[in-house]
Design a protein around this motif. Structure first.
Motif, mmCIF file in Angstrom:
data_model
loop_
_atom_site.group_PDB
_atom_site.id
_atom_site.type_symbol
_atom_site.label_atom_id
_atom_site.label_comp_id
_atom_site.label_asym_id
_atom_site.label_seq_id
_atom_site.Cartn_x
_atom_site.Cartn_y
_atom_site.Cartn_z
ATOM 1 N N LYS A 1 0.829 -1.198 0.000
ATOM 2 C CA LYS A 1 0.000 0.000 0.000
ATOM 3 C C LYS A 1 0.866 1.251 0.000
ATOM 4 O O LYS A 1 2.004 1.231 0.446
ATOM 5 N N MET A 2 0.278 2.329 -0.463
ATOM 6 C CA MET A 2 0.993 3.598 -0.559
ATOM 7 C C MET A 2 1.082 4.237 0.828
ATOM 8 O O MET A 2 0.057 4.498 1.463
ATOM 9 N N LEU A 3 2.300 4.484 1.287
ATOM 10 C CA LEU A 3 2.505 5.107 2.587
ATOM 11 C C LEU A 3 2.352 6.619 2.519
ATOM 12 O O LEU A 3 1.819 7.232 3.448
ATOM 13 N N LEU A 4 2.831 7.214 1.451
ATOM 14 C CA LEU A 4 2.745 8.658 1.242
ATOM 15 C C LEU A 4 2.303 8.927 -0.187
ATOM 16 O O LEU A 4 2.579 8.129 -1.091
ATOM 17 N N PRO A 5 1.620 10.034 -0.427
ATOM 18 C CA PRO A 5 1.328 10.401 -1.810
ATOM 19 C C PRO A 5 2.615 10.664 -2.586
ATOM 20 O O PRO A 5 3.704 10.797 -2.015
ATOM 21 N N ARG A 6 2.459 10.712 -3.876
ATOM 22 C CA ARG A 6 3.627 10.905 -4.735
ATOM 23 C C ARG A 6 4.297 12.241 -4.440
ATOM 24 O O ARG A 6 3.634 13.275 -4.366
ATOM 25 N N PHE A 7 5.614 12.204 -4.278
ATOM 26 C CA PHE A 7 6.367 13.404 -3.921
ATOM 27 C C PHE A 7 7.605 13.513 -4.811
ATOM 28 O O PHE A 7 8.073 12.512 -5.368
ATOM 29 N N PRO A 8 8.169 14.699 -4.954
ATOM 30 C CA PRO A 8 9.365 14.853 -5.802
ATOM 31 C C PRO A 8 10.618 14.370 -5.100
ATOM 32 O O PRO A 8 10.755 14.448 -3.876
ATOM 33 N N SER A 9 11.551 13.871 -5.892
ATOM 34 C CA SER A 9 12.848 13.422 -5.388
ATOM 35 C C SER A 9 13.868 13.519 -6.505
ATOM 36 O O SER A 9 13.520 13.711 -7.677
ATOM 37 N N SER A 10 15.125 13.356 -6.146
ATOM 38 C CA SER A 10 16.207 13.414 -7.128
ATOM 39 C C SER A 10 16.529 12.068 -7.741
ATOM 40 O O SER A 10 17.495 11.960 -8.503
#
Length: 425
Positions: free
Chosen positions: A205-214
């Motif tokens: 399951k998704m723990l966090l919504p989609r976020f930006p990363s490098s």
């Protein structure tokens, strides 16, 4: 008398705690490693397409005499693709056009009206469920039995090739095991457009919504989400499965860890995000705590992917002098955070200042040292590749005893007994 005599005590015993020598952890580890080698060799053979060349025949040689092949059948060197256009279906075999329409109407099932029933569909499991290589508890014995196998050397339960065929990972931080997955975005800037999701280990399951990363696109990392990620924004990278579309899971353990450290060191670094950014989560209590403490900075999403140190030298001297002390110690990691929040007028009627035009110039940052507590020691077989699910090719030695587990044969589980202390003895 026996370790598993009490049924109540052995009710929640994990499958790794076995007493039969035929299905011990050492035997299952050897079997799993041989199975990996067999699958790897079979995969290479399928890639080479060796079976396609098994029945090839080069024909007669020019050096041999022609008299031996005078009565041999003539081999046609041309294909039959040129004769395909000459083969036409006779007109008398084709059904009439009206008959074709009647046959379609007969074979087509009739739709039943007023009898629509909705079937209950079960939720399909996520494709990311149980994809992590989860370690088993290392089986150890407090008092090795000399007379068990009739041998002079005592059996303490530790792997026989501990000094040569293993890789140690320490200190393993406390946190939640997850998968970091990056997606291919059609248009977006790395570090600004959301491209990364965190999936739970067991259910996916998704723990966090989609976020930006490098991280680059099409990358899958085996990670541990720090328990205090709101304060430090850290995701600890344990292993790598895929990097930029390149499958690395079939490689051996030392190469995967080297690849992990090398690629993560090449990633660009960005300034910490603004604290005004917030995910709309249903059960988000940390944001409520952050609003109560306006002076403290809270990371809206993880920003730092830090590799966990690994050690290829697992000799007894190295274990006693450096690896085990590191597994007990607290790791210090410096993280960049904003020095001060941007100024905003306190009056609700006054005009707010737009600080989003150039956040790098308007917000200064500082380094804050975070204390990361250790949870224990991980051991990987050096020749093993990454394997999904619980595997004996990776063993876990925690600092604190796990309630309901008896991985140490003949040792009662108490609050004072530490598996890492037993491993050191």
């Amino acid at each position: 008398m026996f370790a598993h005599a009490d049924r109540k005590a052995s009710y929640k015993v994990p499958p790794t705690a076995v007493t039969d020598r035929l299905v011990s952890q050492e035997a299952r580890r050897t079997k799993a490693l041989e199975e990996q080698k067999r699958r790897r060799a079979q995969k290479f053979d399928n890639t080479r397409n060796l079976d396609a060349f098994a029945d090839l025949n080069l024909g007669p040689s020019d050096d041999e005499g022609d008299e031996d092949f005078a009565d041999a059948p003539v081999i046609i060197r041309e294909g039959i693709a040129g004769y395909a256009s000459l083969a036409k279906q006779p007109e008398d075999l084709r059904p009439p056009e009206g008959q074709e329409q009647q046959m379609e109407d007969i074979t087509r099932p009739k739709k039943k009206r007023n009898k629509i029933k909705r079937k209950r569909t079960k939720a399909k499991p996520s494709k990311w469920a149980d994809k992590c290589m989860y370690a088993e508890l290392l089986e150890m014995k407090e008092e090795p039995s000399v007379w068990a196998d009739g041998k002079s050397e005592p059996n303490d339960g530790l792997p026989s090739d501990m000094e040569q065929g293993w890789v140690a990972v320490a200190p393993v931080p406390v946190g939640k095991r997850c998968l970091a997955i990056t997606h291919q975005s059609a248009a977006g800037v790395i570090g600004i457009s959301p491209n990364t999701t965190l999936r739970s280990r067991l259910l996916g399951k998704m723990l966090l919504p989609r976020f930006p990363s490098s991280l680059p696109p099409l990358t899958i990392l085996d990670c541990i989400l720090d328990t205090n990620w709101r304060q430090n924004g850290i995701v600890h990278v344990l292993d790598v499965m895929k990097w930029k579309g390149q499958d690395v899971a079939d490689c051996e353990t030392p190469f995967r860890f080297w690849w992990r450290d090398t690629r993560l060191a090449e990633l660009p670094r960005f300034s910490p995000p603004s604290s005004a950014f917030h995910f709309s989560l249903a059960n988000d209590q940390t944001h409520a705590q952050a609003t109560q403490q306006p002076d403290s900075y809270r990371f809206p999403y993880p920003t730092s992917f830090i590799p966990i140190p690994y050690h290829t030298d697992t000799t007894f001297g190295s274990l006693f002098s450096s690896i085990i002390p590191l597994a007990r110690s607290t790791r210090e990691i410096s993280v960049e955070v904003p020095a001060s929040a941007p100024f905003q007028p306190s009056s609700p009627t006054s005009m707010s200042i737009d600080t989003t035009c150039n956040p790098i110039e308007l917000r200064s940052s500082k380094l804050v040292t975070n204390q990361i507590p250790s949870d224990g020691l991980l051991l990987y077989v050096a020749q093993a590749s990454y394997e999904e699910g619980t595997s004996p090719l990776s063993c876990w030695v925690p600092i604190q005893p796990i309630a309901g587990s008896s991985s140490q044969e003949g040792v009662p589980t108490t609050s004072d007994s530490s598996p890492l202390d037993l491993f050191q003895r």
